[in-house]
Design a protein around this motif. Structure first.
Motif, PDB file in Angstrom:
ATOM      1  N   GLN A 155      -7.285  -1.238   4.572  1.00  0.00           N
ATOM      2  CA  GLN A 155      -6.585  -1.043   3.628  1.00  0.00           C
ATOM      3  C   GLN A 155      -5.880  -2.441   3.179  1.00  0.00           C
ATOM      4  O   GLN A 155      -5.486  -3.326   4.246  1.00  0.00           O
ATOM      5  CB  GLN A 155      -5.516  -0.025   3.542  1.00  0.00           C
ATOM      6  CG  GLN A 155      -4.347  -0.216   4.706  1.00  0.00           C
ATOM      7  CD  GLN A 155      -3.470   0.934   4.695  1.00  0.00           C
ATOM      8  OE1 GLN A 155      -2.973   1.050   3.692  1.00  0.00           O
ATOM      9  NE2 GLN A 155      -3.591   1.581   5.789  1.00  0.00           N
ATOM     10  N   ALA A 195       0.640  -1.355  -0.199  1.00  0.00           N
ATOM     11  CA  ALA A 195       0.167   0.040   0.072  1.00  0.00           C
ATOM     12  C   ALA A 195       0.948   1.275  -0.006  1.00  0.00           C
ATOM     13  O   ALA A 195       0.412   2.111  -0.506  1.00  0.00           O
ATOM     14  CB  ALA A 195      -0.903   0.158   1.267  1.00  0.00           C
ATOM     15  N   ASP A 206      -4.966  -7.637   4.186  1.00  0.00           N
ATOM     16  CA  ASP A 206      -5.778  -6.708   4.621  1.00  0.00           C
ATOM     17  C   ASP A 206      -5.723  -6.331   6.044  1.00  0.00           C
ATOM     18  O   ASP A 206      -5.909  -7.043   6.736  1.00  0.00           O
ATOM     19  CB  ASP A 206      -7.059  -6.678   4.154  1.00  0.00           C
ATOM     20  CG  ASP A 206      -7.342  -6.987   2.588  1.00  0.00           C
ATOM     21  OD1 ASP A 206      -6.812  -6.294   1.859  1.00  0.00           O
ATOM     22  OD2 ASP A 206      -8.167  -8.015   2.296  1.00  0.00           O
TER      23      ASP A 206
END
Length: 205
Positions: A161, A44, A153
C-alpha cells in the motif's frame, strides 16, 4: 482529566508507530531535503498533514483518525530524532522518537538502493528501495533530486500500500521560528524502557 490524557497518549503513540521503519544498511545514503519547502499530503490511514522544511528540520502538522487533537512533529534529520507534541486535557505533551528505531510520515533517513523513476504531484522523483528491517516487508520511497520524499509504498501485514503521499508542493523560504522546538513539556520517549518512565523536558535551541 487523567483518563483523557491517557487516551491522548495512546493515540499519539499509535500515530508515531504507524509509519514505516527507516532503512537498514544498503548501497547509498538516502537524500534528505536541501531546500526550504511546504507541502500537503495524506496517509493511508486517512490522516492529513502539512510538512515544512528548514535548516535540516522537518515540521509536520498532522490530523490522525482516532486522535482528537492535531499532532505536531519536529524531525531533526541529522540527529535522527523526532519530537511529537499533542494537546491533551491536562496540557501539551511530548514524546521523543529515535528515528533509528521508528520513523514514518514520509521521513526517510538511512540507506537504500535506487530502483527507477516516477512522478508524484507533478514532480519527478527517484524510487529508492529500502529494507525496512521487517522480513518480507520492504519499502520504497520516491524522493526528488533535492531530497523531498513525495511518496512511501510499503508492504504492511502482507499487503502492499501507499502509506504516505504528497499532493502539492511549494519550494519557498520558511520562517525559522516555526521550527523552534517547544520547551518545558512533559515528555515520554518511545520505545519506552521497561516499566515506562519519563525523561526531562527538551529545551528549545
Amino acid at each position: 482529566m487523567r483518563f483523557a490524557a491517557e487516551r491522548a497518549r495512546a493515540g499519539l503513540a499509535a500515530a508515531v508507530l504507524a509509519g514505516v521503519p527507516v532503512a537498514a544498511p544498503a548501497a547509498e545514503t538516502l537524500p534528505v531535503p536541501s531546500v526550504d519547502f511546504t507541502a500537503e499530503g495524506s496517509f493511508a490511514s486517512g490522516g492529513k498533514m502539512t510538512v515544512r522544511h528548514h535548516g535540516g528540520v522537518l515540521r509536520l502538522d498532522m490530523t490522525m483518525p482516532g486522535v482528537a487533537a492535531p499532532v505536531t512533529g519536529y524531525f531533526d534529520l541529522a540527529a535522527k530524532k523526532a519530537l511529537m507534541v499533542v494537546a491533551t486535557a491536562a496540557g501539551p505533551m511530548a514524546m521523543e522518537v529515535n528515528l533509528a528505531e521508528q520513523a514514518g510520515f514520509g521521513v526517510t533517513v538511512g540507506q537504500g538502493e535506487r530502483a527507477g523513476q516516477d512522478t508524484v504531484a507533478g514532480e519527478p522523483c527517484a524510487i529508492w528501495r529500502i529494507e525496512s528491517g521487517r522480513a518480507g516487508e520492504p519499502a520504497e520511497a520516491c524522493i526528488t533530486g533535492d531530497g523531498i520524499a513525495l511518496r512511501t509504498d510499503a508492504t504492511v501485514g502482507g499487503r502492499r500500500q501507499t502509506v504516505f503521499e504528497i499532493a502539492s508542493l511549494s519550494r519557498a523560504a520558511q520562517d525559522p521560528a516555526v521550527f523552534r522546538l517547544p520547551s518545558n513539556l512533559p515528555m515520554m520517549r518511545l520505545p519506552l524502557p521497561p516499566g515506562g518512565g519519563k525523561g526531562p523536558a527538551r529545551p528549545a535551541p
